[in-house]
Every structure is written in C-alpha cells, then in structure tokens.
Design an enzyme around this catalytic site. Sequence first.
Site, short mmCIF file in Angstrom:
data_model
loop_
_atom_site.label_atom_id
_atom_site.label_comp_id
_atom_site.label_asym_id
_atom_site.label_seq_id
_atom_site.Cartn_x
_atom_site.Cartn_y
_atom_site.Cartn_z
CE LYS A 204 38.30 35.62 34.95
NZ LYS A 204 39.49 35.42 33.84
NE ARG B 30 45.10 38.95 29.80
CZ ARG B 30 44.63 38.55 31.05
NH1 ARG B 30 43.70 39.41 31.68
NH2 ARG B 30 44.92 37.60 31.59
NE ARG C 161 39.75 39.24 46.32
CZ ARG C 161 40.18 39.25 45.14
NH1 ARG C 161 41.39 39.56 44.68
NH2 ARG C 161 39.39 38.62 44.45
NE ARG D 107 46.43 40.12 46.20
CZ ARG D 107 46.32 39.84 44.77
NH1 ARG D 107 47.21 39.20 44.39
NH2 ARG D 107 45.21 40.06 44.23
NE ARG E 208 43.52 43.49 39.33
CZ ARG E 208 43.18 42.68 40.57
NH1 ARG E 208 43.39 43.33 41.46
NH2 ARG E 208 42.94 41.55 40.14
#
Length: 221
Positions: free
Chosen positions: A13, A91, A130, A163, A174
Amino acid sequence: MRIVLLGPPGAGKGTQAKLICETYNIPHISTGDLFRENMNNDTPLGKKAKDFMAKGLLVPDDLVVDMVEDRLTHDDVVSAGYGFLLDGFPRTVFQAEALDGISKKRNLELDFAINLEVPLDVLVERISGRRICPSCQATYHVIFNPPKVEGVCDFDSASLYQREDDKVETVKKRIQVYQEQTEPLIAFYKEKQKIVDINGLQNMNDVFEDIKRVLDGVNII
Ligand SMILES: [Zn+2]
C-alpha cells in the site's frame, strides 16, 4: 481525485500510495501521520488523543474522524482541487459512514476505493521474510531481496534482525484483524459502487499500471 486505499499489511500500500500521489498531485493522508502531526503540534485534537493514550486507552473512532475532517480542510487538499488519498482510514464501517457524512457535507464525494488484493499465504511470506539492519536501517527479504551473506548487512556487516511485528504469528494476527474489520468495509464500498479490485500479486509497476487505468477511466478488460 478522491481516493481511499484499502489493502492488508504487506500488500504494498505504501508504495502504491506514493506513486498515486506523485502522479495525480494529491496529498497522501495516512492516519499514522495525522496522529504524529496533531500530537507534535499540540493541536486541541492532538491533546485529546494524548489524554487517551496516557490513560492506556485506545483513541476513540470519533476523534480519528475529527482529525481526518480537519485535515481535509488544509491548503494542500484545497489546492489539489479538493483531492486526496486516504491511507489507513477508514478502517471500520463506523469510520466509513462518518467519512460518507463528511463527504456529503463538504461536497467531497469519493471517486474510488482501491482494494489491493493479495492472498493470505503470500502476505505472510512477504512480511515474515523481512529483515532489517539495526545500524543503517537497510531492509532485506530472505527470499526476494537477500543480503550477499545470510543475516549480515551488505553495507556495514551488522547482524540483521526481524521486527516483532513481522514474526509469523504476529503477522497472521494482524492480517486476521484486518480481514475482520475490512471485509465489511469492502462490502460497504461495493454497495456504493466505489470499489475497484486490483491484483496486488503482480510486481509494483504492473499494480500501478492497473490502478492508473482505472483512475484515467480506461476500462480493464
Ligand atoms: Zn546496514
């Protein structure tokens, strides 16, 4: 051009928002930035948000809505012909209905709700792969963009880390939260005939080409 950009974490995004805003000269309004700006500038809305956070409470929906409405009156929105791209907002359906109210009141009807679609397993792979360098912040991906030596930064040889937010279990959570909140949101915009589904599984340039065709009013076959 007035756009809402929807998409799960890891759908790319941020990249698309940047490309859209540069190409169509509209301000990129993200809720993260809105919070930071209001709190750093100590605006009345920022102070209210701080009060909630100091008490360990979530900032309520209507305060977020007020921040967005305030932001839509700023000069850069006006000078862009009352154009904007909203990222991270709405949201929830509550927020979408509030935005609908603001749009009607201020004559800012949305043109499109762009929905970046990426399958769940791909998102998990993208995000959980990541890795980040703690010293220069360079980002890598174990499959798509690996460092020359596994686990080590190409630039300064620091050990890469993952992370907390990017760990598989957290990512799954999430995405689940996103799906629960956003499925109804997509239905909401479908009913208003604003939704545009974009295949987010392509490389970022092809994704942007598809978005551009929609924004430029060219039919996708
Ligand atoms: Zn580094």
